[in-house]
Design a protein around this motif. Structure first.
Motif, PDB file in Angstrom:
ATOM      1  N   TYR A  87       0.787  -1.311   0.100  1.00  0.00           N
ATOM      2  CA  TYR A  87      -0.022   0.143   0.052  1.00  0.00           C
ATOM      3  C   TYR A  87       0.920   1.105   0.042  1.00  0.00           C
ATOM      4  O   TYR A  87       1.986   1.345   0.528  1.00  0.00           O
ATOM      5  N   MET A  88       0.649   1.977  -0.805  1.00  0.00           N
ATOM      6  CA  MET A  88       1.452   3.341  -0.912  1.00  0.00           C
ATOM      7  C   MET A  88       0.360   4.487  -0.689  1.00  0.00           C
ATOM      8  O   MET A  88      -0.853   4.901  -1.221  1.00  0.00           O
TER       9      MET A  88
ATOM     10  N   GLY B 251       4.074  -3.034   9.932  1.00  0.00           N
ATOM     11  CA  GLY B 251       3.686  -3.098   8.503  1.00  0.00           C
ATOM     12  C   GLY B 251       4.264  -1.981   7.701  1.00  0.00           C
ATOM     13  O   GLY B 251       4.234  -1.773   6.759  1.00  0.00           O
ATOM     14  N   PHE B 252       5.048  -1.051   8.566  1.00  0.00           N
ATOM     15  CA  PHE B 252       5.993  -0.062   7.829  1.00  0.00           C
ATOM     16  C   PHE B 252       6.923  -0.552   6.827  1.00  0.00           C
ATOM     17  O   PHE B 252       7.660  -1.377   7.528  1.00  0.00           O
ATOM     18  N   VAL B 253       7.093   0.253   5.718  1.00  0.00           N
ATOM     19  CA  VAL B 253       8.189  -0.200   4.929  1.00  0.00           C
ATOM     20  C   VAL B 253       9.326   0.835   4.900  1.00  0.00           C
ATOM     21  O   VAL B 253      10.136   0.551   5.314  1.00  0.00           O
TER      22      VAL B 253
ATOM     23  N   GLU C 195       3.057  -2.569   4.122  1.00  0.00           N
ATOM     24  CA  GLU C 195       2.942  -3.889   3.884  1.00  0.00           C
ATOM     25  C   GLU C 195       1.640  -4.142   3.292  1.00  0.00           C
ATOM     26  O   GLU C 195       1.269  -5.190   2.500  1.00  0.00           O
ATOM     27  N   SER C 196       0.761  -3.593   3.937  1.00  0.00           N
ATOM     28  CA  SER C 196      -0.872  -3.778   3.566  1.00  0.00           C
ATOM     29  C   SER C 196      -1.771  -2.709   3.766  1.00  0.00           C
ATOM     30  O   SER C 196      -1.370  -1.798   4.492  1.00  0.00           O
ATOM     31  N   THR C 197      -2.856  -2.761   3.206  1.00  0.00           N
ATOM     32  CA  THR C 197      -3.844  -1.627   3.567  1.00  0.00           C
ATOM     33  C   THR C 197      -4.141  -1.347   4.872  1.00  0.00           C
ATOM     34  O   THR C 197      -4.273  -0.325   5.370  1.00  0.00           O
ATOM     35  N   GLU C 198      -4.306  -2.679   5.768  1.00  0.00           N
ATOM     36  CA  GLU C 198      -4.695  -2.653   6.900  1.00  0.00           C
ATOM     37  C   GLU C 198      -3.518  -1.910   7.667  1.00  0.00           C
ATOM     38  O   GLU C 198      -3.949  -1.230   8.777  1.00  0.00           O
TER      39      GLU C 198
END
Length: 99
Positions: free
Chosen positions: A2-3, A35-37, A56-59
């Motif tokens: 997710y961006m 989930g932070f990239v 990593e994801s929408t969530e």
């Protein structure tokens, strides 16, 4: 993946020191969020700034959006820092790399 792409312009009279402190704190918090990239910020000669954050994801991104400190900083942004902003969200972004 997710961006988020956050484009903004500051108010002419914004408090640069307060903004920098908030931005630094949000960077610390985001990096600790599950989930932070990564994220990067850029400034254009015309005063526009762009911050790109990858999750990593929408969530994971939505959990960050609900973080109480982040919500408070967003309110300060609307009230004190930004003349305007636009946020773009990309679920399942396509990725192409070279080489």
């Amino acid at each position: 993946m997710y961006m988020n792409v956050f484009r903004s312009r500051k108010k002419a009279d914004y408090d640069a020191a307060a903004y920098a402190a908030d931005a630094a704190r949000m960077g610390e918090l985001a990096q600790a969020q599950p989930g932070f990239v990564d994220y990067k910020s850029f400034s254009a000669p015309d005063g526009e700034t762009v911050t790109i954050s990858v999750w990593e994801s929408t969530e994971a991104a939505r959990a960050w959006a609900r973080n109480p400190e982040h919500l408070a900083a967003q309110a300060r942004g609307r009230d004190d820092y930004y003349a305007e902003f636009t946020m773009y969200a990309a679920d399942e972004a396509r990725v192409r790399r070279f080489p």
